[in-house]
Design a protein around this motif. Sequence first.
Motif, short mmCIF file in Angstrom:
data_model
loop_
_atom_site.label_atom_id
_atom_site.label_comp_id
_atom_site.label_asym_id
_atom_site.label_seq_id
_atom_site.Cartn_x
_atom_site.Cartn_y
_atom_site.Cartn_z
N ILE A 243 0.82 -1.21 0.00
CA ILE A 243 0.00 0.00 0.00
C ILE A 243 0.86 1.27 0.00
O ILE A 243 0.51 2.26 -0.63
N LEU A 244 2.01 1.22 0.68
CA LEU A 244 2.75 2.47 0.89
C LEU A 244 4.19 2.49 0.37
O LEU A 244 4.79 3.56 0.31
N THR A 245 4.76 1.39 0.05
CA THR A 245 6.19 1.21 -0.24
C THR A 245 7.03 1.45 1.01
O THR A 245 6.58 2.03 1.99
N SER A 247 9.38 3.45 1.25
CA SER A 247 9.84 4.83 1.39
C SER A 247 9.10 5.54 2.52
O SER A 247 9.50 6.61 2.94
N VAL A 248 8.05 4.92 3.00
CA VAL A 248 7.33 5.50 4.13
C VAL A 248 8.25 5.59 5.36
O VAL A 248 8.06 6.41 6.24
N ARG A 250 10.94 6.92 5.52
CA ARG A 250 11.59 8.23 5.59
C ARG A 250 10.76 9.24 6.37
O ARG A 250 11.29 10.23 6.85
N CYS A 251 9.47 8.98 6.49
CA CYS A 251 8.64 9.86 7.32
C CYS A 251 9.19 9.91 8.73
O CYS A 251 9.10 10.92 9.42
N LYS A 254 12.56 12.11 9.46
CA LYS A 254 12.35 13.53 9.74
C LYS A 254 11.71 13.71 11.12
O LYS A 254 12.06 14.63 11.84
N TYR A 258 6.23 10.61 14.09
CA TYR A 258 5.28 10.75 13.00
C TYR A 258 4.09 9.79 13.18
O TYR A 258 4.26 8.61 13.48
N LEU A 263 -2.13 7.45 6.84
CA LEU A 263 -1.71 6.89 5.55
C LEU A 263 -2.32 5.51 5.30
O LEU A 263 -2.33 5.03 4.17
N LEU A 264 -2.80 4.87 6.35
CA LEU A 264 -3.39 3.54 6.16
C LEU A 264 -4.91 3.57 6.27
O LEU A 264 -5.57 2.52 6.25
N PRO A 376 -1.69 3.02 -7.85
CA PRO A 376 -0.31 2.66 -7.52
C PRO A 376 -0.29 1.49 -6.57
O PRO A 376 -1.10 1.42 -5.65
N MET A 385 10.74 -0.51 -2.91
CA MET A 385 10.92 0.93 -2.88
C MET A 385 10.03 1.69 -3.86
O MET A 385 9.84 2.89 -3.71
N VAL A 386 9.55 1.04 -4.88
CA VAL A 386 8.83 1.80 -5.92
C VAL A 386 7.39 1.33 -6.07
O VAL A 386 7.05 0.18 -5.78
N PHE A 387 6.59 2.26 -6.53
CA PHE A 387 5.23 1.92 -6.92
C PHE A 387 5.21 1.48 -8.37
O PHE A 387 5.88 2.06 -9.23
#
Lengths: 590, 250
Positions: A243-245, A247-248, A250-251, A254, A258, A263-264, A376, A385-387
């Motif tokens: 659903i998110l890859t 790369s989530v 990285r949230c 930062k 978070y 997002l879900l 996606p 890592m990718v959609f």
Amino acid sequence: MDSDDSVTDPNPHHPDPSLDAEPATVEQMGSLTLGEAGDAAGAERPVGNGFLPADFYAAAGEIEVVEEGSPVSGDLAGPSSLGGPGACRERSGRGDALPSPSSSGYAGERGSSGGSSEIEEADDRETMLDDWSRGKRHPDEDDGSVSWRKRKKHFFILSNSGKPIYSRYGDEHKLAGFSATLQAIISFVENSGDRLKFIRAGKHQVVFLVKVPIYLVCISCTEEPYEALKRQLELIYGQMLLILTKSVNRCFEKNPKYDMTPLLRGTDAVFSSLIHAFSWFVFSNPKPKALVIWNPATFLNAYTCLPLSYSTRQAASAILQDVADSGVLFALLMCKNKVVSLVGTQKASLHPDDMLLLSNFIMSSESFRTSESFSPICLPRYNPMVFLYAYVHFLDVDTYLTLLTTSSDSFYHLKDCRIRIETVLVKSNVLSEVQRSMLDGGLRVEDLPLESSLRSRSLTTPELSSSQSGIGGPSGLWHFMYRSIYLDQYVSSEFSSPISSSSQQKRLFRAYQRLYASMHDNGTGPHKTQFRRDEDFVLLCWITQDFELYAAFDPLSDKALAIKTCNRVCQWVRDLENEIFLFGASPFSW
Amino acid sequence: MHIPSHPLRLLLTALDLAHTTRYRPGRAKPKWSSRLGFLFRRTRAPGIVSPTDGVLLLSCRNAGRLDGLNSENSMATDSKNIRVKLVLLGDSGVGKSCIVLRFVRGQFDPTSKVTVGASFLSQTLALEDSTIVKFEIWDTAGQERYASLAPLYYRGAAVAVVVYDITSQETFKKAQYWVKELQKHASPGIVMALVGNKADLHEKRAVSSQDAMEYAEKNGMFFIETSAKTANNINQLFQEIAKRLPRSSS
Ligand SMILES: Nc1nc2c(ncn2[C@@H]2O[C@H](COP(=O)(O)OP(=O)(O)OP(=O)(O)O)[C@@H](O)[C@H]2O)c(=O)[nH]1
Ligand SMILES: [Mg+2]
């Protein structure tokens, strides 16, 4: 209890009558030749009895005979060998005291499961009928609710800072305190350089999966093996990535605090249908059917095909191939959770887990049924890592076409492809064949062909069971699953009448799960054969380089006959392979 | 484009939206054609040429189809036959899918079916002047995780329908966010409609028609309140949009 199979057998080395009567069976290439040698496995290394081929002795240490309920040392290295409360870590012996979770007391809770099975049973049924598509079950609950605590199996996703991300039951935000407790337990152990695998607390098992910055936790009193629960957590993680890859992650770089729950949002149905597939039945949208299906793909690491004539599947594959050549990464035609055909470009292969997660996602997201969609989707085993972009269209209630591409611009191209594919499928009657096959169902143990050779007839005298209709297949065969290692595919039989009840099916599912875990246990395995007898079933497992066979028989079945029947199942599957398997989809099969 | 919050920006890298986020930062804010100013009229229900969903028909001719999702020729015009790319945007649960399904299939299904990515449907409308308008509709997902994907669907659209739920102030705020985003990044001549849905729930109203009307007027949008449940104003919405489409002068 059949004394032949008991570990306390006073004479474990007497020749097996079946092998005695027919030594030819032993010679048969690729045939199952399990004999008495296995019976001694729990206690000591068996001694040759002069009937088995030399290489069989070499493998004898890999054979396990486990009598359910008998205190076998060297039993499954699973949770059953771990008694009371305590923690098991990969490298640490410091497994006693745990920080007692103040907010809930859940992990410390003992023996409270008296009424819990009732709740779970009722709960499952209710979900099946009402809550199915709406997803979140009992959002009003939290860790303070009695009902919440009595749930048999919880799944949680949280961040490594303790923020809740997903909970099977209850509202995530209300579970913040509980989630922080789980995080505290995990990081307590992590900080000392260890990794927490699982905790036993009375009837409860708490299994952890760390995928920094994400933690996944399962709390269960279902007595499933650790490996099975861990795999379930892996699949839940994979579903989240779909659903998110990845790369989530990285949230959290930062902002470690978070909140990922937004997002879900709206995906509860996806997770709950996956969790149901773990247990014993699979999502059957749009209306839950009375017929309960389970999904062995959740532990077999393989997918299954809808049985179709070779030419029908070829027709489907040809048009999918045509489309794949025009820049589609994967073209996948499925009926519920069964594959009709699958084609990939550049010999890219689709991992069975990705297929499971993708089909679960599509079947549990109602909106795909409304109209064609373009969405996606990440295939975690292909590239976390990718959609990719998925064009999804339901051709009928159960049959759907998925076209995957890397290009976000290709909707109209994919739509054209779908129209071409659909035209061909309709014209060549593939769709009607698919519907017919769905109605006909899969292999039935009752249809297992009887061997016609004289050689075998000498042995089939007691084999009257096949004529006793309504009690399963020949020699008390009730069910089997055959997994082709080569093809990443499995075929399983329909449930015969002795296991038509859902409780019996659930028991069988659990039994297979344990069998699978014990056969694939890294500590003592891999094993080649296993024969078990308990009050519910006789279970036989046989693993070779090419396949794995799991078979369940009447608990009173004769062992020699069961073994012989397994050989026949394998032959039968080989005879039917063009109809039950898809060839050409796996890169290894070119 | 200003991406709403940075987690989503991060997701964008995964989406590899390099080409779908071809923003034009230097471009001046488009002047919204004054003739599109606030116009809220009631009209007779239009006759619908094809009540079936053309998408599901195999015979569906794709003559002169668009080249891609982001094709700029979103309106194929030959004075009497117009093909229009329309995108619906708005918070999750405001009723975008219900509006589309009411318009395309004449149905209302109260069970929630959260949209994934975006759904594509089409419907044809015959106007009183015998013009035939074929709407190619992108019903986008309102869930936050898909927000960064919106450009994929609205780029090249001739019409954007921004929907909110009249019982929720929050969804009205979200609608304003989408309007701003469209003003920055959508095709300059895009026709925009502001739709307050769930008008049947007037006893729970949280957004006054007056406020919405004023906002729409200020932003050169067409405003209407609808109910997918009762079908009230659904056809009118699309009829009004059709009327506002720029026609080629032939
Ligand atoms: N009372 C009332 N309820 C409505 C109306 N339109 C939609 N709903 C309800 O609102 C819920 C959400 O509607 P959807 O059309 O799925 O919302 P959506 O905007 O498409 O949501 P996403 O797909 O998540 O972006 C549904 O369960 C409907 O029952 C309406 O006009 N009146
Ligand atoms: Mg929707």
